[in-house]
Design a protein around this motif. Structure first.
Motif, PDB file in Angstrom:
ATOM      1  N   VAL A  37       0.839  -1.208   0.000  1.00 40.46           N
ATOM      2  CA  VAL A  37       0.000   0.000   0.000  1.00 40.46           C
ATOM      3  C   VAL A  37       0.869   1.252   0.000  1.00 40.46           C
ATOM      4  O   VAL A  37       0.599   2.213  -0.735  1.00 40.46           O
ATOM      5  N   GLU A  50      -8.121  11.020  -0.726  1.00 40.95           N
ATOM      6  CA  GLU A  50      -7.857   9.671  -1.244  1.00 40.95           C
ATOM      7  C   GLU A  50      -6.608   9.081  -0.604  1.00 40.95           C
ATOM      8  O   GLU A  50      -6.565   7.881  -0.276  1.00 40.95           O
ATOM      9  N   ALA A  54      -6.307   5.596   1.726  1.00 39.26           N
ATOM     10  CA  ALA A  54      -5.335   4.507   1.540  1.00 39.26           C
ATOM     11  C   ALA A  54      -4.511   4.293   2.801  1.00 39.26           C
ATOM     12  O   ALA A  54      -4.295   3.146   3.237  1.00 39.26           O
ATOM     13  N   THR A  57      -6.340   2.516   5.683  1.00 42.52           N
ATOM     14  CA  THR A  57      -6.616   1.079   5.570  1.00 42.52           C
ATOM     15  C   THR A  57      -5.565   0.253   6.298  1.00 42.52           C
ATOM     16  O   THR A  57      -5.841  -0.871   6.727  1.00 42.52           O
ATOM     17  N   TRP A 196      -5.415  -5.739  -0.948  1.00 40.91           N
ATOM     18  CA  TRP A 196      -5.867  -5.192   0.334  1.00 40.91           C
ATOM     19  C   TRP A 196      -6.685  -3.919   0.128  1.00 40.91           C
ATOM     20  O   TRP A 196      -7.739  -3.738   0.748  1.00 40.91           O
ATOM     21  N   LEU A 197      -6.220  -3.022  -0.742  1.00 42.75           N
ATOM     22  CA  LEU A 197      -6.966  -1.798  -1.007  1.00 42.75           C
ATOM     23  C   LEU A 197      -8.308  -2.109  -1.657  1.00 42.75           C
ATOM     24  O   LEU A 197      -9.310  -1.436  -1.391  1.00 42.75           O
ATOM     25  N   LYS A 200     -10.412  -3.088   1.356  1.00 43.60           N
ATOM     26  CA  LYS A 200     -10.650  -2.130   2.437  1.00 43.60           C
ATOM     27  C   LYS A 200     -11.058  -0.735   1.964  1.00 43.60           C
ATOM     28  O   LYS A 200     -11.614   0.033   2.747  1.00 43.60           O
ATOM     29  N   ALA A 201     -10.736  -0.374   0.739  1.00 40.66           N
ATOM     30  CA  ALA A 201     -11.082   0.958   0.242  1.00 40.66           C
ATOM     31  C   ALA A 201     -12.245   0.860  -0.731  1.00 40.66           C
ATOM     32  O   ALA A 201     -12.739  -0.233  -1.027  1.00 40.66           O
ATOM     33  N   VAL A 205      -9.901   4.970  -5.360  1.00 44.18           N
ATOM     34  CA  VAL A 205      -8.710   4.359  -4.774  1.00 44.18           C
ATOM     35  C   VAL A 205      -8.708   2.850  -5.052  1.00 44.18           C
ATOM     36  O   VAL A 205      -7.709   2.280  -5.503  1.00 44.18           O
ATOM     37  N   ALA A 206      -9.809   2.207  -4.799  1.00 46.76           N
ATOM     38  CA  ALA A 206      -9.904   0.760  -5.035  1.00 46.76           C
ATOM     39  C   ALA A 206      -9.799   0.439  -6.522  1.00 46.76           C
ATOM     40  O   ALA A 206      -9.139  -0.540  -6.910  1.00 46.76           O
ATOM     41  N   ALA A 209      -6.216   0.835  -7.633  1.00 48.28           N
ATOM     42  CA  ALA A 209      -5.408  -0.229  -7.035  1.00 48.28           C
ATOM     43  C   ALA A 209      -5.572  -1.524  -7.819  1.00 48.28           C
ATOM     44  O   ALA A 209      -4.592  -2.254  -8.041  1.00 48.28           O
ATOM     45  N   LYS A 373     -14.835  -1.429   5.403  1.00 39.69           N
ATOM     46  CA  LYS A 373     -14.149  -0.520   4.502  1.00 39.69           C
ATOM     47  C   LYS A 373     -13.880   0.833   5.161  1.00 39.69           C
ATOM     48  O   LYS A 373     -14.611   1.264   6.061  1.00 39.69           O
TER      49      LYS A 373
END
Length: 386
Positions: A37, A50, A54, A57, A196-197, A200-201, A205-206, A209, A373
């Protein structure tokens, strides 16, 4: 019979070799996505909000994840003293760079949001990037050099002598195969961080990623395959040519080691270890597929499988070697001749049996409590976020 003699020395050595692998794999699985990350931060987040999403998370869990790194170093120091002495002295400058980069992470987390200045926050964002990318790269470089053999020898008094000056040691690590292994490590953890992003995001951002994680996964698979071909045809392996009693003294000079052939000959001797690279390729392929499809939990689990496969394939391929010597093969360290005493290994095993379940239970509880999230409202409306 004394209690510690109930478990033979050879079994204790094997158990601690396995435990060392578990600890290092645990570090890659947990702190690995933290570093991923951090290394992705400049690319997946474009606004301050943003970037805060990140960062948050991993903000609550990165300190606990780093415990695995400390446990791995402690296990090397206590269970394999010659390994600790040679590797930490030979890789001193590289280790210094890793530790310096890791130190930037807590400072970046704590100080980033102390001021509203855009320049201030941008500077700490780049510090978090360095704290993620540099260790991820250098850990792989170190593994690549271990596979090639490290230029050291042992004196008759078992004093390790590492050849080359300080700068020579550092730049000597940056050879083509070592850098390739570094690229595999970095791209593997970028994929893991992206997974992971994705879990969790949310929002841009997600989505970014997942795109970067897809590319990183493809690079990891290609680099891992190329490294395997290189090991098969371009790098000599090591083999023990003398009888080595598994219950013998911890003296590497008692055994005779020769270079020649390929590391991959281990797969002919122990075909079952082919499960490791198969898991690596399967995990990468399914993680990339999950990233492209927008899946969350399963993608992260597949990414974990890929890491388990890649890390375990190194240890299983090299067994019983843990640190071969390129300049004096007879000084190479193996599972059977570089351990602590039987009493030390037994006491450590008892302590591990007591405290490891507690660590795992606490870690599971933390992740359960922090499940869910990280949203824009979480970082803008809470005074406890980074």
């Amino acid at each position: 019979m004394i209690l510690h003699e109930l478990i033979s020395l050879d079994l204790l050595r094997l158990v601690w070799w396995l435990l060392l692998g578990v600890l290092l794999t645990g570090f890659a699985l947990t702190d690995g996505f933290d570093m991923g990350v951090g290394a992705l931060l400049p690319f997946v987040a474009r606004t301050d909000t943003e970037r805060r999403i990140a960062i948050n998370t991993i903000g609550p869990v990165w300190e606990g994840n780093q415990v695995w790194f400390i446990l791995g170093g402690g296990a090397i120091f206590a269970a394999w003293p010659p390994l600790y002495a040679v590797s930490f002295s030979g890789f001193y400058l590289a280790m210094f760079l890793v530790l310096a980069a890791l130190i930037l992470r807590p400072v970046g987390f704590k100080y980033r949001s102390k001021r509203e200045s855009a320049a201030w926050r941008s500077g700490w964002d780049w510090a978090l990037f360095v704290g993620g990318a540099v260790p991820a790269l250098l850990f792989g470089v170190a593994v690549g050099n271990v596979l090639q053999g490290v230029p050291f020898h042992l004196t008759n008094a078992l004093m390790p002598i590492y050849e080359g000056g300080a700068l020579g040691k550092l730049f000597g690590l940056l050879n083509p195969f070592g850098l390739l292994a570094g690229v595999v490590s970095l791209s593997m953890l970028l994929m893991h961080g992206a997974a992971w992003l994705g879990l969790k995001a949310e929002g841009p951002v997600a989505a970014r990623a997942r795109r970067f994680g897809t590319v990183a996964g493809i690079v990891a698979a290609a680099g891992y395959a190329l490294a395997g071909l290189w090991l098969a045809f371009g790098i000599e392996g090591y083999r023990i040519t003398s009888d080595v009693p598994a219950n013998g003294p911890s003296n590497p000079l008692y055994s005779t080691v020769e270079r020649g052939g390929s590391w991959l000959m281990a797969y002919a001797d122990r075909p079952w270890i082919a499960l490791a690279p198969l898991c690596a390729f399967l995990g990468i392929a399914m993680a990339v597929r999950g990233l492209r499809a927008g899946r969350e939990v399963t993608t992260f689990l597949w990414s974990k499988l890929a890491i388990v496969g890649i890390v375990s394939s190194v240890g299983l391929t090299m067994f019983p070697f843990i640190l071969p010597s390129s300049s004096a093969p007879d000084s190479s360290l193996t599972v059977w001749d570089a351990s602590s005493s039987q009493t030390t290994l037994f006491v450590m095993l008892v302590a591990t049996a007591i405290f490891m379940p507690l660590i795992l239970a606490y870690t599971a509880w933390v992740y359960k409590v922090l499940w869910g999230k990280v949203t824009e409202e979480d970082v803008t409306g809470s005074g406890h976020s980074y």
